[in-house]
Write an enzyme that holds these catalytic residues in place. Sequence first.
Site, short mmCIF file in Angstrom:
data_model
loop_
_atom_site.label_atom_id
_atom_site.label_comp_id
_atom_site.label_asym_id
_atom_site.label_seq_id
_atom_site.Cartn_x
_atom_site.Cartn_y
_atom_site.Cartn_z
CG ASN A 166 -11.80 31.92 -53.12
OD1 ASN A 166 -12.41 31.40 -54.08
ND2 ASN A 166 -10.63 32.53 -53.24
CE LYS A 211 -10.54 36.88 -60.58
NZ LYS A 211 -9.51 37.88 -60.22
CD GLU A 262 -10.76 27.72 -55.77
OE1 GLU A 262 -11.35 28.29 -54.83
OE2 GLU A 262 -10.48 28.28 -56.86
NE ARG A 301 -6.50 32.18 -57.65
CZ ARG A 301 -5.40 31.75 -57.05
NH1 ARG A 301 -4.55 31.00 -57.75
NH2 ARG A 301 -5.13 32.07 -55.81
CG HIS A 315 -46.39 -10.48 -50.85
ND1 HIS A 315 -47.52 -11.25 -50.64
CD2 HIS A 315 -45.55 -10.78 -49.82
CE1 HIS A 315 -47.36 -11.98 -49.56
NE2 HIS A 315 -46.17 -11.71 -49.03
CG ASN A 316 -47.01 -8.93 -47.06
OD1 ASN A 316 -48.12 -9.47 -47.10
ND2 ASN A 316 -45.96 -9.50 -46.51
CD GLU A 343 -51.13 -9.98 -49.73
OE1 GLU A 343 -51.47 -11.15 -49.52
OE2 GLU A 343 -49.96 -9.58 -49.65
CG ASP A 391 -52.25 -9.56 -45.56
OD1 ASP A 391 -52.64 -9.84 -46.70
OD2 ASP A 391 -51.17 -9.95 -45.09
CG HIS A 416 -47.39 -9.71 -42.13
ND1 HIS A 416 -46.71 -10.68 -41.45
CD2 HIS A 416 -47.51 -10.16 -43.40
CE1 HIS A 416 -46.41 -11.67 -42.27
NE2 HIS A 416 -46.88 -11.38 -43.47
CD GLU A 452 -53.28 -13.46 -46.28
OE1 GLU A 452 -52.94 -13.98 -45.21
OE2 GLU A 452 -52.48 -13.05 -47.14
CE LYS A 501 -60.63 -19.38 -50.73
NZ LYS A 501 -60.29 -20.56 -51.53
CB ILE A 557 -11.90 7.90 -57.70
CG1 ILE A 557 -11.31 9.22 -57.21
CG2 ILE A 557 -12.39 8.02 -59.14
CD1 ILE A 557 -12.23 10.40 -57.27
CG ASP A 616 -11.28 1.45 -58.64
OD1 ASP A 616 -10.85 2.56 -59.00
OD2 ASP A 616 -10.95 0.90 -57.56
CG ASN A 638 -8.23 5.51 -58.74
OD1 ASN A 638 -9.08 5.14 -57.94
ND2 ASN A 638 -6.94 5.47 -58.48
#
Length: 781
Positions: A189, A193, A198, A229, A344-345, A374, A376, A389, A423, A474, A675, A677, A701
């Site tokens: 609320n 407090k 709460e 409170r 890669h890629n 890379e 391609d 690709h 590539e 190359k 919760i 574990d 928990n």
Amino acid sequence: MLCGRWRSCRRRPEEPPVAAQVAAPLLLAPPDGDTKRPGLRALKKMGLTEDEDVRAMLRGSRLCKIRSRTWHKERLYRLQEDGLSVWFQRRIPRAPSQHIFFVQHIEAVREGHQSEGLRRFGGAFPPARCLTIAFKGRRKNLDLAAATPEEAQRWVRGLAKLRARLDAMSQRERLDHWIHSYLHRADSNQDSKMSFKEIKSLLRMVNVDMNDMYAYRLFKECDHSNNERLEGAEIEEFLRRLLKRPELEEIFHRYSGEDRVLSAPELLEFLEDQGEDGATLARAQQLIHTYELNETAKQHELMTLDGFMMYLLSPEGAALDPAHTCVFQDMDQPLSHYFISSSHNTYLTDSQIGGPSSTEAYVRAFAQGCRCVELDCWEGPGGEPVIYHGHTLTSKILFRDVVQAVRDHAFTLSPYPVILSLENHCGLEQQAVMARHLRTILGDVLVTQALDSQNPEELPSPEQLKGRVLVKGKKLPVARSEDGRILSDQEEEDEEEEEAEATEQRRRLISQAKQISPELSALAVYCCATRLRTLRPNPVPPQPCQVSSLSERKAKKLIREAGNSFVRHNTRQLTRVYPLGLRMNSANYSPQEMWNSGCQLVALNFQTPGYEMDLNAGRFLINGQCGYILKPACLRQPDTTFDPECPGPPRTTLTIQVLTAQQLPKLNTEKPNSIVDPLVRVEIHGVPADCARKETNYVLNNGFNPRWGQTLQFQLRAPELVLVRFVVEDYDTTSPNDFVGQFTLPLNSLKQGYRHIHLLSKDGASLSPATLFVHIRIQRF
């Protein structure tokens, strides 16, 4: 029983007046007048409540979110009072919003049309009104346009200030922010407090299922006004009790004695027991002046429990050696002597079957320290080569746009050289276009000739190549540089077939051989792509500038059948390893096996999180995250006898006592009563004989402050190659455990003694303030 030696308790008679002046250790600062607005109080602690840009962000702005040429939607964006998160409006107007992004997850904020999305779709908005928020991990960029350039600048500057302040925050300040943000949410609320209901809600939010009777007793002990409170100082007291660290108090009292403060000599004794390098009285005094919060204690060179906790939660108290976080290795050795972070890629943001291609994927790879990307390359319309690709449904991007992204972003994190692994599937004309784009866009950043004309074939060092880009491709033989035919750069797909099909596959590749344009061939200076046919001695010694690309299957075969020969090969030449083409979902292989044999360019799908990318991040975490790691001596000597399959007897014992964890993240935020574990697993990744994993029991928990006190021990034969991975999981009896967090680092960068492990998410983002607290002992023999 905690590790370390016990101290006899004693009081120093000459100092009781000083000790009496020292305030009781606190984990959270006392109330400061803003307890009615705990979120603003947290922002005030950042020193930004009076900043005009931040104040404007707190009021909120209507910004236009841009996703395509036609999808432009105005949304409200507002900084939350914790200063750590931004709320934004949902697309569904009436739905209660849970849309928030966190400042700590931001990778970069770019002004103007500096993202692929805004360059393609932002033409209707002037660059001065635009900004892009790029996130860590796989989350898409947020492309925005403000109503005015001034408003866009407020968000750019404001986010920069928040990120800078967040980076500068201590672990204690992060914890303070974290707990007060939950406190603000639990106050249903908003009356400042806290009822017991709460408080129970707060406990569930922070991942602890506390017994109702115990929780109520703690609540009543803090309820001094006896009105059911908690407010103001009562809330602070409850939080201090909740955040107590008994295991740290036990260690502290062991060294401090009855007066409950550490003198500089006592702190020195602790540092010596930790095995700290350079432990001196001057060092102990420096730590007191750096981390002690109580001015009276600091003036008398004393450290309280609060200062001790600050020190142990700082980077200097972490498991990662702070000296290894900057570039500390020799960077003047040949390129073949380094592990090089490789992708890669790189163009893909998802699977290699139908995922989108994007220049942003290159930007993200560079932001993660990648140094080999890379490309391609395929024939594109209008004479412009494209990258995608091949023979799949992945989208296409222009080659020239990728080269521009390299120019703009390759050296934002690391100054050391970048390798473009081409590539090439293009014809001669578009190859010439590729060469022209590389030369004109990269300019003098591109290496076009040998640095040393006396030894043109010798591989230079990362230091010599700082700020330069190399092309791997190359190379035409000199005698046929104008019209000779040579195999294309297509990766050796035949290695992915069974041995019986290999001959036929090679014939097919030869029949598909393409010409290599002289213009493109000329750019392959130090990384000339060459097929590795044999590891047997050759009458003509191989040139260091030759680079072989191997599938993971071929590399594993060489490791098994010719381990030492492969290691020796990799002392002289670069080897690139890439994932099998059969990995349709862009999954990764474990890179450790390839590093064990000295392979430098171990290419992974950076877009796919998992333990493989955790290992890659851990390998390249050190040396300033520059993307280059000097290989161990046994992988650099040309006449080495090292074989990863036969590493010899154990040489090191690693003992890890898993003590406690702190503030683990809640996995299912939609279910308040869910919760974790938690259990902790320690994994050793190294040569096959060293690979092992051991784990603790699970704690039921409690993800807030679970305790284990269990010891895990490992015998290691090749410690110089070992990566240690700490993993926290949520135990489940009926299904696989859920991932909570992890942290991976090289054994040689692991500090001994009592250490905090600062956990990371699947995407590598910080889970602060989540930590593990462990004791580490490394015995070498």
